[in-house]
Design a protein around this motif. Sequence first.
Motif, mmCIF file in Angstrom:
data_model
loop_
_atom_site.group_PDB
_atom_site.id
_atom_site.type_symbol
_atom_site.label_atom_id
_atom_site.label_comp_id
_atom_site.label_asym_id
_atom_site.label_seq_id
_atom_site.Cartn_x
_atom_site.Cartn_y
_atom_site.Cartn_z
ATOM 1 N N LYS A 76 27.982 57.676 38.625
ATOM 2 C CA LYS A 76 28.780 58.724 39.257
ATOM 3 C C LYS A 76 28.032 59.393 40.420
ATOM 4 O O LYS A 76 28.651 59.921 41.342
ATOM 5 C CB LYS A 76 29.195 59.765 38.220
ATOM 6 N N ASN A 77 26.700 59.384 40.324
ATOM 7 C CA ASN A 77 25.893 60.018 41.378
ATOM 8 C C ASN A 77 25.358 59.001 42.378
ATOM 9 O O ASN A 77 24.449 59.323 43.162
ATOM 10 C CB ASN A 77 24.735 60.784 40.734
ATOM 11 N N ASP A 78 25.927 57.785 42.363
ATOM 12 C CA ASP A 78 25.532 56.729 43.308
ATOM 13 C C ASP A 78 24.044 56.401 43.231
ATOM 14 O O ASP A 78 23.392 56.123 44.252
ATOM 15 C CB ASP A 78 25.896 57.128 44.747
ATOM 16 N N LEU A 79 23.507 56.440 42.005
ATOM 17 C CA LEU A 79 22.117 56.065 41.787
ATOM 18 C C LEU A 79 22.062 54.646 41.242
ATOM 19 O O LEU A 79 22.811 54.301 40.330
ATOM 20 C CB LEU A 79 21.445 57.019 40.788
ATOM 21 N N LYS A 80 21.196 53.850 41.789
ATOM 22 C CA LYS A 80 21.062 52.480 41.307
ATOM 23 C C LYS A 80 20.107 52.444 40.113
ATOM 24 O O LYS A 80 19.150 53.213 40.045
ATOM 25 C CB LYS A 80 20.539 51.585 42.421
ATOM 26 N N TYR A 81 20.402 51.557 39.158
ATOM 27 C CA TYR A 81 19.509 51.426 38.012
ATOM 28 C C TYR A 81 19.421 49.974 37.578
ATOM 29 O O TYR A 81 20.272 49.144 37.917
ATOM 30 C CB TYR A 81 19.975 52.300 36.835
ATOM 31 N N SER A 82 18.367 49.680 36.840
ATOM 32 C CA SER A 82 18.158 48.337 36.322
ATOM 33 C C SER A 82 17.633 48.422 34.902
ATOM 34 O O SER A 82 16.739 49.230 34.615
ATOM 35 C CB SER A 82 17.154 47.578 37.199
ATOM 36 N N GLU A 83 18.216 47.624 34.009
ATOM 37 C CA GLU A 83 17.693 47.495 32.654
ATOM 38 C C GLU A 83 16.776 46.279 32.647
ATOM 39 O O GLU A 83 17.239 45.147 32.740
ATOM 40 C CB GLU A 83 18.827 47.320 31.649
ATOM 41 N N GLU A 84 15.494 46.527 32.548
ATOM 42 C CA GLU A 84 14.536 45.433 32.592
ATOM 43 C C GLU A 84 13.261 45.809 31.846
ATOM 44 O O GLU A 84 13.020 46.984 31.545
ATOM 45 C CB GLU A 84 14.206 45.060 34.032
ATOM 46 N N ASP A 85 12.445 44.796 31.566
ATOM 47 C CA ASP A 85 11.202 45.036 30.843
ATOM 48 C C ASP A 85 10.279 45.940 31.658
ATOM 49 O O ASP A 85 10.107 45.747 32.865
ATOM 50 C CB ASP A 85 10.486 43.716 30.564
ATOM 51 N N ILE A 86 9.690 46.903 30.967
ATOM 52 C CA ILE A 86 8.713 47.796 31.573
ATOM 53 C C ILE A 86 7.366 47.474 30.947
ATOM 54 O O ILE A 86 7.134 47.756 29.762
ATOM 55 C CB ILE A 86 9.057 49.277 31.322
ATOM 56 N N LEU A 87 6.495 46.867 31.706
ATOM 57 C CA LEU A 87 5.184 46.492 31.187
ATOM 58 C C LEU A 87 4.236 47.684 31.190
ATOM 59 O O LEU A 87 4.219 48.478 32.140
ATOM 60 C CB LEU A 87 4.591 45.358 32.011
ATOM 61 N N LEU A 88 3.464 47.793 30.135
ATOM 62 C CA LEU A 88 2.518 48.897 30.024
ATOM 63 C C LEU A 88 1.568 48.937 31.224
ATOM 64 O O LEU A 88 1.230 50.011 31.716
ATOM 65 C CB LEU A 88 1.725 48.759 28.720
ATOM 66 N N ARG A 89 1.176 47.788 31.721
ATOM 67 C CA ARG A 89 0.217 47.732 32.823
ATOM 68 C C ARG A 89 0.794 48.285 34.134
ATOM 69 O O ARG A 89 0.050 48.570 35.072
ATOM 70 C CB ARG A 89 -0.238 46.291 33.048
ATOM 71 N N ASP A 90 2.132 48.437 34.199
ATOM 72 C CA ASP A 90 2.779 48.866 35.445
ATOM 73 C C ASP A 90 3.138 50.349 35.473
ATOM 74 O O ASP A 90 3.724 50.819 36.454
ATOM 75 C CB ASP A 90 4.058 48.052 35.674
ATOM 76 N N ILE A 91 2.810 51.109 34.430
ATOM 77 C CA ILE A 91 3.327 52.481 34.362
ATOM 78 C C ILE A 91 2.762 53.387 35.452
ATOM 79 O O ILE A 91 3.368 54.412 35.776
ATOM 80 C CB ILE A 91 3.098 53.125 32.979
ATOM 81 N N SER A 92 1.632 53.010 36.042
ATOM 82 C CA SER A 92 1.063 53.848 37.100
ATOM 83 C C SER A 92 1.836 53.725 38.411
ATOM 84 O O SER A 92 1.630 54.522 39.337
ATOM 85 C CB SER A 92 -0.402 53.480 37.343
#
Length: 269
Positions: free
Chosen positions: A200-216
């Motif tokens: 509704k707010n025209d925000l794009k999103y993706s459901e995908e794997d989030i790797l611990l090494r990438d959180i930074s």
Amino acid sequence: MALLPLHYFFVFNDSMQPVSSFVPSENEGGIYEVLRVVDGIPLFLEDHLDRFYASAEIAGKIIRFSEIQIENLLNQLIEYNEVKTGNILISCKNNLKAFFIAHNYPTPEMIKNGVSCGILKAERENPNAKVFQTTVRQQANQLIEENGFYEVLLVDGEARITEGSRSNVFFVKDNFLFTPPAGEVLLGITRQKVLDLAIKNDLKYSEEDILLRDISSFDAVFLSGTSPKILPVNKIENFFYNTQNSVVTKLIESYESLIMRYISDKKNR
């Protein structure tokens, strides 16, 4: 994990019983829902009951009561206990039970400044079913207590962040939302509302794997859930995030407006 009711009455199958007759029981393996009562109205009740029945099907449980019957019982529970704000737990292992439980809502300071999260290497069985799993909860509670975290994020055997011990998690980078795939997490009611509001707010999103090494690599992080609603995270272990991110702020405002509309619609029926 035996949970005790607050206040004076609780639901036992199809009747209201005094709390003095409540018998604590081991809930491991039973299904449950926790819903929030706002101004005397069970928030997003239809969504919670849909998930309750879905969890029952996954866990091989049979709910002997219809959604209308449960809704009526919950309204009686609220009326009998004269409670306008709080959390209700609905559970079923062998019997249907519903009662008010202690809640811990974020303070205004937490919403403004964010909360800290830790990491726990653990996985849920049947992540799409809301089933009592004592071991994971006990491990999470111990980490939270020992380190002063608000929440801990679960990491699976492939080093992927899946969800919080009692919440879902979202990551923001360059005005784009990321959250772990639906098949790997409990499908939180607030999580789905966030995805709806993103559209509704025209925000794009993706459901995908989030790797611990990438959180930074992310700009902002927030939790979603019945009690936290949408809550910014200021730190995961030693990584810090912007709690005033415009995407997170917009979603918080939109979610509060959604709650107000839902309550108003229910009261005007």
